[in-house]
Design a protein around this motif. Structure first.
Motif, PDB file in Angstrom:
ATOM      1  N   LEU A 192     -34.827 -17.482   8.954  1.00 58.87           N
ATOM      2  CA  LEU A 192     -35.750 -16.990   7.913  1.00 58.87           C
ATOM      3  C   LEU A 192     -36.847 -17.942   8.023  1.00 58.87           C
ATOM      4  O   LEU A 192     -37.872 -17.578   7.173  1.00 58.87           O
ATOM      5  N   GLY A 193     -36.567 -19.240   8.390  1.00 58.99           N
ATOM      6  CA  GLY A 193     -37.675 -20.282   8.344  1.00 58.99           C
ATOM      7  C   GLY A 193     -37.720 -21.142   7.328  1.00 58.99           C
ATOM      8  O   GLY A 193     -38.653 -21.818   6.651  1.00 58.99           O
ATOM      9  N   LEU A 194     -36.377 -21.060   6.487  1.00 57.58           N
ATOM     10  CA  LEU A 194     -36.394 -22.179   5.289  1.00 57.58           C
ATOM     11  C   LEU A 194     -36.235 -23.348   5.725  1.00 57.58           C
ATOM     12  O   LEU A 194     -36.150 -23.729   6.728  1.00 57.58           O
ATOM     13  N   GLY A 195     -36.753 -24.533   4.785  1.00 56.30           N
ATOM     14  CA  GLY A 195     -36.876 -25.742   5.163  1.00 56.30           C
ATOM     15  C   GLY A 195     -35.593 -26.629   5.265  1.00 56.30           C
ATOM     16  O   GLY A 195     -35.139 -27.290   6.072  1.00 56.30           O
ATOM     17  N   SER A 196     -34.849 -26.282   4.256  1.00 59.19           N
ATOM     18  CA  SER A 196     -33.703 -26.830   4.080  1.00 59.19           C
ATOM     19  C   SER A 196     -32.526 -26.349   3.133  1.00 59.19           C
ATOM     20  O   SER A 196     -32.666 -25.378   2.412  1.00 59.19           O
ATOM     21  N   CYS A 197     -31.247 -26.915   3.286  1.00 58.51           N
ATOM     22  CA  CYS A 197     -30.123 -26.471   2.851  1.00 58.51           C
ATOM     23  C   CYS A 197     -29.630 -27.566   1.918  1.00 58.51           C
ATOM     24  O   CYS A 197     -29.418 -28.690   2.312  1.00 58.51           O
ATOM     25  N   HIS A 198     -29.279 -27.323   0.474  1.00 57.11           N
ATOM     26  CA  HIS A 198     -28.965 -28.035  -0.220  1.00 57.11           C
ATOM     27  C   HIS A 198     -27.458 -27.893  -0.596  1.00 57.11           C
ATOM     28  O   HIS A 198     -26.916 -26.435  -0.726  1.00 57.11           O
ATOM     29  N   ILE A 199     -26.642 -28.660  -0.912  1.00 49.84           N
ATOM     30  CA  ILE A 199     -25.133 -28.575  -1.241  1.00 49.84           C
ATOM     31  C   ILE A 199     -24.677 -29.161  -2.380  1.00 49.84           C
ATOM     32  O   ILE A 199     -24.603 -30.531  -2.601  1.00 49.84           O
ATOM     33  N   GLY A 200     -24.128 -28.301  -3.261  1.00 53.67           N
ATOM     34  CA  GLY A 200     -23.672 -28.964  -4.471  1.00 53.67           C
ATOM     35  C   GLY A 200     -22.160 -29.135  -4.539  1.00 53.67           C
ATOM     36  O   GLY A 200     -21.392 -28.396  -4.120  1.00 53.67           O
ATOM     37  N   GLU A 201     -21.589 -30.321  -4.777  1.00 54.88           N
ATOM     38  CA  GLU A 201     -20.340 -30.694  -4.683  1.00 54.88           C
ATOM     39  C   GLU A 201     -19.361 -29.911  -5.679  1.00 54.88           C
ATOM     40  O   GLU A 201     -19.756 -30.125  -7.009  1.00 54.88           O
TER      41      GLU A 201
END
Length: 377
Positions: free
Chosen positions: A49-58
């Motif tokens: 999709l061209g998203l820049g980043s993945c963020h991950i919550g613990e």
């Protein structure tokens, strides 16, 4: 604080699906109960999709941030990766090792964020409450370890260790960020962090006040306030979702945060405390809270009734409605002064129409950002 609004859409790139949108990110594995396996197709879809980043919550369930970060790295080649954790749940050399390993594995696409967590939870499991002094001390330790320094007889707010050593052979370490809600944490971010993630359900006023606090903290510490990348975290609830999902990810998610740390969220937004006390003391809210996280455990009918209790203005910060409406709300965040936006609560697959609408009228950013969530281009 002087702000410059983004210009009109950059039509040279707006329709180009190959252009990576480094200013946009998503949160991995947001459904409850969590299914860790979805992290893989999510990452592939996000990159396509061209998203820049993945963020991950613990979460202390099946959402270990280091493991999920490795999974995202293994099935992507462009995505930036930024897990959020708490500094005192691991030994400093373990945290340093996670950062170095991911930094090397991703060739610089990795950043690490830390937060305070729920103050009441830490004593219950035998850990100290997270304070500004402890975070300040820990950030310093982490940077010294990544620089190859051996630390002997450290005795500070973050803890006491006879020896801290971390030999990684790398030229540098990943950026370090802070996830915060209140103004004091925002000022601390300006003092010690490379990037900051604002909380979900922030009003426009809370967002601008938080940006001002970050800049205040940076200036007080003698840092360039423009060197800190600021992320808005925007609940994104497109009307293409089912009615149950829309309620669960809007009102349900807000109610869950009000279970966890209501006072600081209500204060940051300037919401009416009398109204909040009425919600808090209602049988509906207390019964729902007793059953567990409201967004995961409440029935559709309960969520509908909670929606009647929550003032409409508390949800104005949600990107809702059509894909075009959601994209417009996302674009407005840049006018408030942030550099990037996390579209929270929806998978990349669900975000596709929103991202397409955003591309069609993509604003020109005041400053280019990198795929690494803690860096500028």
């Amino acid at each position: 604080m002087k702000r410059v609004a983004p210009q009109v859409a950059d039509h040279s790139t707006a329709g180009n699906a190959d252009v990576q949108l480094n200013e946009l990110g998503y949160y991995a594995v947001t459904r409850h109960p969590a299914d860790a396996r979805v992290v893989l197709p999510e990452a592939r879809a996000a990159e396509a999709l061209g998203l820049g980043s993945c963020h991950i919550g613990e979460r202390f369930t099946v959402k270990d941030p280091a493991v999920l970060s490795g999974a995202v790295a293994g099935c992507s080649s462009k995505l930036g990766i930024a897990p959020s954790t708490n500094h005192h749940t691991r030994h400093p050399t373990v945290t340093a090792t996670v950062g170095s390993t991911m930094h090397a594995l991703t060739e610089g696409r990795f950043a690490m964020a830390f937060g305070r967590g729920m103050a009441g939870y830490w004593p219950a499991i035998g850990l100290p409450v997270v304070t500004a002094a402890r975070l300040r001390d820990f950030f310093g330790i982490l940077r010294r370890l990544w620089a190859g320094e051996m630390i002997l007889n450290h005795d500070g707010p973050a803890g006491k260790w006879p020896m801290l050593r971390h030999a990684n052979g790398l030229a540098d370490g990943p950026p370090i960020g802070l996830v915060g809600v209140g103004p004091k944490t925002m000022e601390l971010a300006g003092e010690i962090a490379d990037f900051v993630v604002l909380h979900t359900f922030f009003s426009d006023e809370a967002t601008t006040a938080s940006i001002a606090a970050v800049r205040r903290g940076a200036e007080r510490a003698g840092r360039d306030p423009d060197s800190i990348r600021i992320w808005a975290c925007l609940a994104t609830v497109c009307d293409s979702l089912s009615p149950d999902d829309q309620l669960r990810r809007g009102v349900g998610r807000l109610a869950t945060y009000l279970q966890a740390y209501p006072d600081v969220l209500v204060s940051a937004n300037g919401w009416d405390r009398v109204v909040w006390e009425q919600i808090r003391q209602s049988d509906l809210f207390t019964d729902a809270a007793t059953a567990g996280p409201i967004d995961a455990s409440a029935s559709f009918e309960t969520l509908q009734r909670l929606a009647d209790l929550v003032p409409a203005e508390w949800l104005t910060s949600v990107a809702s409605g059509s894909a075009r409406d959601c994209a417009s709300t996302i674009a407005r965040q840049f006018q408030l002064g942030v550099h990037s936006v996390i579209m929270h609560g929806a998978s990349p697959q669900e975000l596709e129409p929103v991202v397409q609408a955003y591309r069609a009228n993509r604003p020109t950013l005041r400053r280019a950002v990198a795929a690494n969530p803690g860096k500028f281009a």
